[in-house]
Design an enzyme around this catalytic site. Sequence first.
Site, PDB file in Angstrom:
ATOM      1  N   CYS A  19       8.199   4.683   9.789  1.00 53.12           N
ATOM      2  CA  CYS A  19       7.467   5.172  10.955  1.00 53.12           C
ATOM      3  C   CYS A  19       7.704   6.670  11.124  1.00 53.12           C
ATOM      4  CB  CYS A  19       7.883   4.404  12.201  1.00 53.12           C
ATOM      5  SG  CYS A  19       7.309   2.688  12.206  1.00 53.12           S
ATOM      6  N   HIS A  45       6.487   7.665  17.138  1.00 45.80           N
ATOM      7  CA  HIS A  45       7.391   7.323  18.235  1.00 45.80           C
ATOM      8  C   HIS A  45       8.388   8.439  18.536  1.00 45.80           C
ATOM      9  CE1 HIS A  45      11.056   6.298  15.813  1.00 45.80           C
ATOM     10  NE2 HIS A  45      10.191   5.903  14.905  1.00 45.80           N
TER      11      HIS A  45
END
Length: 530
Positions: free
Chosen positions: A449, A430
Amino acid sequence: MLGLVSLAWAEQESPVETDEATGVTAELARLVGSEEQRIQAFYALRDFRPAWQDVDAVAALTSALHTLESDGLRPADYRPDELRARHRAVNEQQGSPAEQAQYDLFATRMLLTAMAHLQRGKVDPKSLDTGWEVPVADPDFSLAAVSSAVDRQRFETLFSEVRPDFVPYERLRSGLARYRNIERLGGWPRLPERERSLRLGDVSDDVVLLRERLAVIGELEVMAADTDAFPGVELEAPDPRRFDSRLEAAVKRFQRRHLLEPDGIVGRQTRAALNVPVERRIDQIRLNMERARWLLHGLPDAFVLVDIAGYRLSYFRPDGEVWRSRVVVGLPYRRTPSLRSEITHMTVNPTWTIPPTIRRNDVLPQIRRDLGYLERENISVLSPSGVRLDPREIDWSNPGNVVLRQGAGPQNALGRLAIRFPNDHLVYLHDTPAQGLFAREQRAFSSGCIRVENIRELAQLLFDDTNSGHDIEARIASGRTQEVSLARRMPVVIHYWTVNPGEDGELSFRPDIYERDDELLRALDRPLAL
């Protein structure tokens, strides 16, 4: 997979059996049923004809097994000395057909085990990491070609064809040979522990040791060979006791290869990296070759590779080009997992439903201190069914199962884009508003992440290369939260490497941020139980 030459061997006629071999054949047919399936298939292909009656074949096998040291494996695991001794004993004592058959099975077991380890690794990664998500594939080689190669004593050819056929693996193998040669020559000098750092302009005996240390691994040779790469750096014969600009540039290069701040100063961290013994560096190379064997097989022409410990993402494009970027990965106590999956879609202008761990450990303490935190961070409070709640009516000391969701926008924790792929850990690639973190040399700051620098460029390349027909900038400019699918899935591999071979063949050693190296090394060096 074995090549055409090997398959051609398999088409040739088998040698004619002697009466003695016929007796061994009968025993092999009787005994092989208790062996693993690969060994049963191997002998079935040979009509149970023995493979190891010829002393030259045994000698060639044991010689080839010793070469596995160049792959970081332990030749002793495959019993080369025992193979020789048992063959000699069976022949000198004129062993019975049953004894000869038992020896034949033993030798075949050693060969196939070595080949399996060379292709897929000795250690089961799931035994070290219960969250391991990369499929553990069975060894993939032609037993017919193996049988033919045994008859022709072409063992090194067999090994070369099952060894991972990937440039980084061969660079690790070359690096292992180089560092073992350094070990044979006595290693490198150790810098004394000092409170004071070494820096440009210093004059001391420690500078002499620093020069010797960097010369052993070729850092100073690179400086002398490439004057254009280091403008303004002194390249004349140096005073060995003076820390000059040439030495400073060499220190900076060493620091960059070890993910240290490239300030050219030999402080505590740089001194510690310089003082790691060559034996430890050899072990690091070996265990990262094992990681390569787990991973570097069956890879397509195009895929995304995330190097966790190196904080890098590489996109190997269908046209052969490689797009690279810096990434931020999980903190040591919120580790980014190793996995293999396929990118399916992207979320443009994503909202962020705050995960339970971050909600409990990071966000709730902020809300309890200041309810205004919710408005500043654009976080909505929702019921489990999605109904918006008034945060002033929530008992934040015990909020129950309320959902906290951050709205889309430039300050969203996921930035303007998330790249998705199925996995049990719910991780993804992301964007991020915290762009300043990419300037750090070591970037383990996330909750698991992976934040990607220039992720919009990566997204557009993925759209273009899969013929998806999307304009990422136009999608983001719309301001709408939307899911955008790839027309064709793109494989993604996330893995942990503490040694990386550069395109110049030089090895970069990274900090073991998740403290995984020692456990893998113990498993790799544990004697094989057979």
